[in-house]
Design a protein around this motif. Structure first.
Motif, short mmCIF file in Angstrom:
data_model
loop_
_atom_site.label_atom_id
_atom_site.label_comp_id
_atom_site.label_asym_id
_atom_site.label_seq_id
_atom_site.Cartn_x
_atom_site.Cartn_y
_atom_site.Cartn_z
N ARG A 195 0.83 -1.20 0.00
CA ARG A 195 0.00 0.00 0.00
C ARG A 195 0.87 1.25 0.00
O ARG A 195 0.56 2.23 -0.68
CB ARG A 195 -0.92 0.00 1.22
CG ARG A 195 -2.06 -1.00 1.18
CD ARG A 195 -2.99 -0.80 2.33
NE ARG A 195 -3.63 0.52 2.30
CZ ARG A 195 -4.29 1.05 3.33
NH1 ARG A 195 -4.38 0.38 4.49
NH2 ARG A 195 -4.85 2.24 3.22
N ILE A 196 1.95 1.22 0.76
CA ILE A 196 2.86 2.36 0.81
C ILE A 196 3.48 2.60 -0.56
O ILE A 196 3.57 3.74 -1.03
CB ILE A 196 3.94 2.13 1.88
CG1 ILE A 196 3.29 2.13 3.28
CG2 ILE A 196 5.04 3.19 1.80
CD1 ILE A 196 4.21 1.69 4.39
N ALA A 197 3.88 1.51 -1.22
CA ALA A 197 4.45 1.64 -2.56
C ALA A 197 3.42 2.22 -3.53
O ALA A 197 3.75 3.10 -4.35
CB ALA A 197 4.94 0.29 -3.05
N ARG A 198 2.19 1.76 -3.47
CA ARG A 198 1.15 2.25 -4.38
C ARG A 198 0.80 3.71 -4.11
O ARG A 198 0.32 4.41 -5.00
CB ARG A 198 -0.10 1.37 -4.27
CG ARG A 198 0.03 0.02 -4.96
CD ARG A 198 0.30 0.20 -6.44
NE ARG A 198 0.50 -1.04 -7.15
CZ ARG A 198 -0.44 -1.66 -7.86
NH1 ARG A 198 -1.65 -1.17 -7.90
NH2 ARG A 198 -0.16 -2.78 -8.50
N MET A 199 1.05 4.18 -2.89
CA MET A 199 0.77 5.58 -2.56
C MET A 199 1.82 6.52 -3.15
O MET A 199 1.60 7.73 -3.19
CB MET A 199 0.70 5.76 -1.05
CG MET A 199 -0.53 5.13 -0.42
SD MET A 199 -0.54 5.33 1.38
CE MET A 199 -0.77 7.10 1.52
N GLY A 200 2.98 5.94 -3.58
CA GLY A 200 3.95 6.80 -4.25
C GLY A 200 5.33 6.85 -3.64
O GLY A 200 6.07 7.81 -3.85
N ILE A 201 5.72 5.81 -2.89
CA ILE A 201 7.09 5.73 -2.37
C ILE A 201 7.79 4.56 -3.04
O ILE A 201 7.34 3.42 -2.96
CB ILE A 201 7.10 5.56 -0.84
CG1 ILE A 201 6.38 6.71 -0.16
CG2 ILE A 201 8.55 5.49 -0.34
CD1 ILE A 201 6.38 6.64 1.36
N GLY A 202 8.88 4.86 -3.73
CA GLY A 202 9.65 3.83 -4.43
C GLY A 202 10.94 3.54 -3.70
O GLY A 202 11.62 4.46 -3.23
N LEU A 203 11.30 2.27 -3.59
CA LEU A 203 12.47 1.85 -2.82
C LEU A 203 13.52 1.22 -3.72
O LEU A 203 13.23 0.33 -4.51
CB LEU A 203 12.06 0.84 -1.74
CG LEU A 203 13.20 0.15 -0.97
CD1 LEU A 203 14.00 1.17 -0.16
CD2 LEU A 203 12.64 -0.94 -0.05
N VAL A 204 14.77 1.71 -3.56
CA VAL A 204 15.95 1.04 -4.13
C VAL A 204 16.68 0.43 -2.95
O VAL A 204 17.38 1.11 -2.21
CB VAL A 204 16.86 2.04 -4.87
CG1 VAL A 204 18.05 1.31 -5.50
CG2 VAL A 204 16.09 2.80 -5.93
N PRO A 205 16.50 -0.88 -2.71
CA PRO A 205 16.99 -1.48 -1.47
C PRO A 205 18.49 -1.71 -1.47
O PRO A 205 19.13 -1.81 -2.53
CB PRO A 205 16.24 -2.81 -1.41
CG PRO A 205 16.03 -3.17 -2.85
CD PRO A 205 15.79 -1.87 -3.55
N GLU A 206 19.04 -1.80 -0.28
CA GLU A 206 20.43 -2.21 -0.15
C GLU A 206 20.58 -3.62 -0.72
O GLU A 206 19.76 -4.50 -0.48
CB GLU A 206 20.84 -2.21 1.33
CG GLU A 206 22.29 -2.55 1.56
CD GLU A 206 22.66 -2.53 3.04
OE1 GLU A 206 23.87 -2.52 3.33
OE2 GLU A 206 21.75 -2.53 3.88
N MET A 221 10.04 2.98 -12.33
CA MET A 221 8.92 2.46 -13.12
C MET A 221 7.63 2.36 -12.30
O MET A 221 6.56 2.16 -12.87
CB MET A 221 9.28 1.10 -13.70
CG MET A 221 10.22 1.16 -14.90
SD MET A 221 9.44 1.80 -16.40
CE MET A 221 8.48 0.36 -16.91
N THR A 222 7.71 2.52 -11.00
CA THR A 222 6.50 2.61 -10.18
C THR A 222 6.01 4.06 -10.11
O THR A 222 5.01 4.34 -9.46
CB THR A 222 6.73 2.09 -8.76
OG1 THR A 222 7.62 2.96 -8.05
CG2 THR A 222 7.30 0.68 -8.77
#
Length: 233
Positions: free
Chosen positions: A72-83, A149-150
């Motif tokens: 849900r957090i990702a769909r709200m507009g936060i994109g993660l580039v993980p370690e 891309m998200t």
């Protein structure tokens, strides 16, 4: 845009974050720096809901996301580039990009395969190569591209250039500089003070799970005591 307000986060019974607070305004590039093991990655994980905060609140665009699930957090507009990048080794470059692609909160975000190829020409050249066949630098480019891309409103980068060759690091910094010019909000973790100072608007330093310093690039570069005490420089 993002407000982390006095959160405490734990792994089991071990507390890692103590009244951790930071903010990122729209269009800002903000850094989170500190020695290894001080809570930087846990902060990112708490923002994304992967290690939920047990106290305090996390607000994104005036919405409390503290108890939200990661998707849900990702769909709200936060994109993660993980370690560690965490790309799919058994998918090729293009498949990695389209697997989680999304139009963003508005549904019509600007990031498509075509705009990604413009930002990362090397990825277009390797579009049919499997994730396991890419160099470390190419994998990091792919991890950034996958997050873009998200179509995120806020981009989180955990260890943006760790383990990369100097020339590849420079490409990553140039990418982040281009994103900043386009108004992309970014929270980035890295150890390269000079490069971060050139790109970021503000900096936070974390020590033992709490923010111990906040300031501008100029102030950070001029403060030898802060760099030596908290960053080991």
């Amino acid at each position: 845009m993002l407000e982390v307000n006095a959160i405490d986060s734990f792994y089991g019974q071990s507390q890692v974050l103590f009244d951790m607070s930071l903010r990122v305004k729209e269009g800002e590039v903000v850094t989170l720096m500190g020695r290894n093991g001080m809570g930087k990655t846990t902060t990112i994980r708490s923002i994304m809901g992967l290690t939920p905060a047990r106290k305090g609140s996390i607000n994104f665009r005036n919405t409390d996301i503290t108890a939200h699930s990661p998707y849900r957090i990702a769909r709200m507009g936060i994109g993660l580039v993980p370690e560690g990048r965490m790309i799919s080794p058994n998918l090729n470059v293009e498949e990695n990009l389209v697997a989680t692609a999304h139009g963003g909160p508005s549904g019509n975000g600007r990031w498509t395969l075509e705009t990604i190829w413009t930002l990362f020409p090397k990825l277009q050249e390797r579009r049919h190569s499997m994730g396991s066949q890419l160099s470390g630098g190419e994998q990091q480019m792919l991890a950034i591209a996958r997050a873009l891309m998200t179509n995120p409103e806020l981009l989180l980068l955990d260890e943006a250039t760790e383990g990369l060759a100097p020339l590849i690091r420079q490409e990553i910094w140039q990418c982040l500089f281009s994103l900043k010019k386009e108004g992309q909000s970014i929270l980035v973790i890295d150890k390269n003070i000079r490069a971060l100072a050139d790109i970021a608007d503000r900096h936070y330093i974390i020590e033992k799970g709490s923010i111990v310093w906040e300031g501008s690039s100029q102030t950070l570069l001029e403060s030898e005591e802060v760099k030596h005490k908290y960053l080991g420089v």
